[in-house]
Design a protein around this motif. Structure first.
Motif: not given
Ligand code: 6R9
Length: 653
Positions: A69-77, A483-492
């Motif tokens: 899971v990866s979320i980026k918007w307007f990433e080079d601005g 500090g816990d990207h895995d928790r982000f992925v596993s929760t949602y």
């Protein structure tokens, strides 16, 4: 009183609104179609409305695919949130009021802060931060009353690229300590005291107590009441003293669109609260766009959101959304019932509020106290009413509509979450007819889906009921758990692969309208505040006399849900009324007043499966006084505990 609509009938759009609103039904449909058929094009245009130091060329780069899971918007601005909320308006709105501040006590004078004044205060404060060593990317914890300095403190972080994490002033020293520690804060900004409802929360005393637990952190103390709170040499600094010396010149630093703007801790179904991380540009684009369309905001309006800045609603709809739009936003320090139950309406009357946005729990509390508190005020300035935080029951909706809105103000029932950054489903005043209790239809760019909770399959019929997920990203979506990207992925993203899982149950009716049915996880919603049952349980079992506990929600007339705790005592301990009070006070001290159990039932045993899992379904039914529908109890290790729990239940009709 007009005849009440049945929940299934649509409530028509008042004529004046239909005529003048930003969008009508056809425009909503066209814009919605465009936003989901061509998200790149739609959001490119919306993103361009911000001021960019370096314009973006990429719009959307997002995937919900588990586990990447990866979320980026307007990433080079590159841009700056504070510059967009303040500096950008100086040429055209320098003398316009940005913030109206209404104090706790109506006898104290309100304040009107113009965009020029806001610019000056925020620039000075950002310089104060710098002298205290705060740099881009550092975390600053705010533990503040509802005063303009809270908004300054947020914007000053944004100005120098620091990341704020606001801790609600009602949280205990322990909860504050945990949050300061968890984000490794460089600075704490607080105040001597927070006046609320004629009482004062001792913020500085609490902060001192917190630092006993998490260690010393540099602290900036705003003089709100002037109480003598004592400053610790080398650690504590007076806001007034440092601001008096600070320069007004502080250029805003450009940050990457994806750099974090803030962290906000929120409760989940397991473990301790998680730090929801929001981005800079995507968040701001979305907060501003929803503020404009959902509240039909126009120049000269006076917008009032009654939330506390300690919650996401205060972030998006007191500070960032309104200020990005160059609006006048009202900030209220007090409570709806102080000095009496007409306070909200007196403030609306005095400041000629045009949009009023509050929580169903406040409406339910006020409607029980009598209509005169409302009807004696002149509410003719009101155009739009809003609700947030929990489902609104039709009785409260009808009262709000008739007594407050005089049947001429559309009610926007906005469904969203800390994680979503802004509204995801809501009526638009001139475009979508309402139904009491329904958050109606998705906002631009949002694709809600209802899944069968067992199979995880999307239910594609118009009428559907199941768990609510979102199919694709929107710009204000949270980016990670701090500090816990895995928790982000596993929760949602792991229960229903390929979707964002909201944790809410939902029904779609024959008109395609959405109705939130409540959380499907172990999160309860007390007066619109999220509380993880696991948090309350772990506070209870931290008490030396408690062996085990299970916490569930039960229906509560005012709060929506109340907290019902089953407690098993250590052997040798005797239940008593004193102990009940002691445990309630203990939870209050551990977490804060909002977590205090409403009911505590002594449970000699808890219903468990043979593998030791507590059967919460059964405990919920007993707490709801619905023990006729306990369902299958045959898998319990000891079915007889259930009879005892029913016999001694606390919630009898
Ligand atoms: C903004 C906010 C999120 C949870 C959410 C849902 C409930 C919020 C609602 C609503 C029904 C509404 N919720 N708005 N339920 N109708 N209009 O409240 O964020 O504190 O994170 O809570 O609140 O259950 O999942 P947060």
């Amino acid at each position: 009183m007009s005849a009440h609509n049945s929940p299934m009938e649509k409530h028509p759009i008042p004529e004046a609104i239909a005529r003048d609103a930003h969008v009508n039904a056809d425009q909503y449909k066209a814009m919605y179609e465009a936003s989901v058929n061509d998200p790149e094009g739609f959001w490119r245009e919306q993103g361009a409305a911000l001021k960019w130091s370096k314009p973006f060329t990429k719009v959307k780069n997002t995937t919900f695919a588990h586990p990447d899971v990866s979320i980026k918007w307007f990433e080079d601005g590159e841009m700056n949130v504070c510059e967009n909320c303040v500096d950008r308006h100086l040429d055209t709105r320098g003398d316009q009021v940005a913030i109206i501040w209404e104090p706790d006590s109506p006898t104290e004078a309100s304040k009107h802060i113009t965009y020029s004044e806001l610019h000056r205060e925020v620039s000075k404060l950002a310089n104060v931060y710098k002298t205290l060593g705060v740099e881009k990317g550092d975390r600053v914890v705010l533990y503040m009353p509802m005063i303009p300095e809270a908004a300054y403190a947020m914007l000053a972080c944004a100005r120098i690229g620091a990341v704020h994490s606001i801790v609600f002033g009602g949280f205990s020293p322990d909860a504050l300590a945990a949050r300061v520690k968890s984000c490794d804060a460089k600075l704490l900004v607080t105040a001597d005291q927070a006046p609320r409802g004629g009482k004062a929360t001792p913020l500085k005393v609490n902060a001192d107590a917190a630092m006993e637990v998490c260690g010393d952190v540099q602290t900036l103390v705003v003089e709100r009441t002037g109480a003598d709170v004592g400053l610790k040499e080398g650690r504590d600094h007076s806001y007034a003293a440092l601001m008096a010396q600070a320069s007004e010149d502080c250029p805003a630093v450009a940050v990457n669109a994806e750099d974090p703007l803030f962290i906000l801790y929120t409760s989940g179904s397991t473990g301790q609260p998680k730090g929801v991380v929001h981005s800079s540009a995507g968040y701001l684009v979305y907060a501003a766009l929803t503020h404009k369309y959902v509240f039909d905001y126009k120049d000269d309006d006076i917008f009032w959101c009654t939330a506390d800045v300690g919650w996401v609603t205060g972030h998006s709809y007191i500070v960032y959304g309104p200020l990005a739009n160059g609006a006048t936003t009202l900030m209220f320090e007090g409570v709806p019932t102080y000095p009496d139950a007409s306070r909200f309406w007196q403030v609306c009357d005095e400041h000629k509020v045009t949009q009023f946005y509050t929580a169903p729990t406040a409406i339910r509390a006020l409607m029980g106290l009598g209509d005169e508190f409302v009807t004696k005020c002149d509410l003719s300035s009101l155009r739009i009413l809003g609700t947030v935080g929990e489902p609104i029951n039709p009785e409260a909706w009808n009262w709000y509509n008739e007594i407050v809105g005089k049947d001429k103000c559309p009610i926007v029932d906005t469904w969203w979450q800390t994680e979503t950054g802004g509204h995801l489903m809501t009526p638009l005043p001139g475009a979508i007819e309402t139904k009491p209790g329904s958050c109606t239809l998705p906002f631009f760019g949002v694709q809600p889906v209802i899944l069968d909770p067992q199979t995880g399959e999307e239910i594609t019929t118009t009428e559907a009921e199941g768990v609510l997920c979102i199919k694709d990203s929107w710009p204000a979506q949270m980016r990670t758990v701090y500090g816990d990207h895995d928790r982000f992925v596993s929760t949602y993203f792991s229960d229903y692969k390929g979707y964002y899982f909201t944790g809410d149950g939902c029904r779609r009716d024959a008109d395609g309208y959405y109705w939130i049915t409540g959380r499907v996880d172990d999160v309860i919603n007390v007066s619109g505040h999220r509380m993880g049952t696991a948090e309350v349980e772990s506070a209870l079992v931290a008490h030396e006399k408690v062996a085990e506990s299970a916490v569930v929600g039960y229906p509560h007339d005012i709060k929506g849900q109340g907290i019902y705790a089953y407690v098993t005592l250590m052997s040798g301990e005797e239940p008593s009324e004193e102990l009940r009070k002691e445990l309630s006070d203990w939870v209050r001290k551990e977490i804060g007043p909002i977590a205090k159990p409403d009911l505590i039932q002594w449970a000699p045993g808890l219903p468990k499966t043979r593998s030791g899992k507590i059967m919460r379904r059964i405990l919920r039914k007993i707490a709801e006084d619905d023990f006729g529908a306990l369902g299958d109890t045959s898998t319990l290790a000891d079915p007889s505990v259930v009879d005892d729990l029913i016999e001694n239940r606390m919630n009898r009709g």
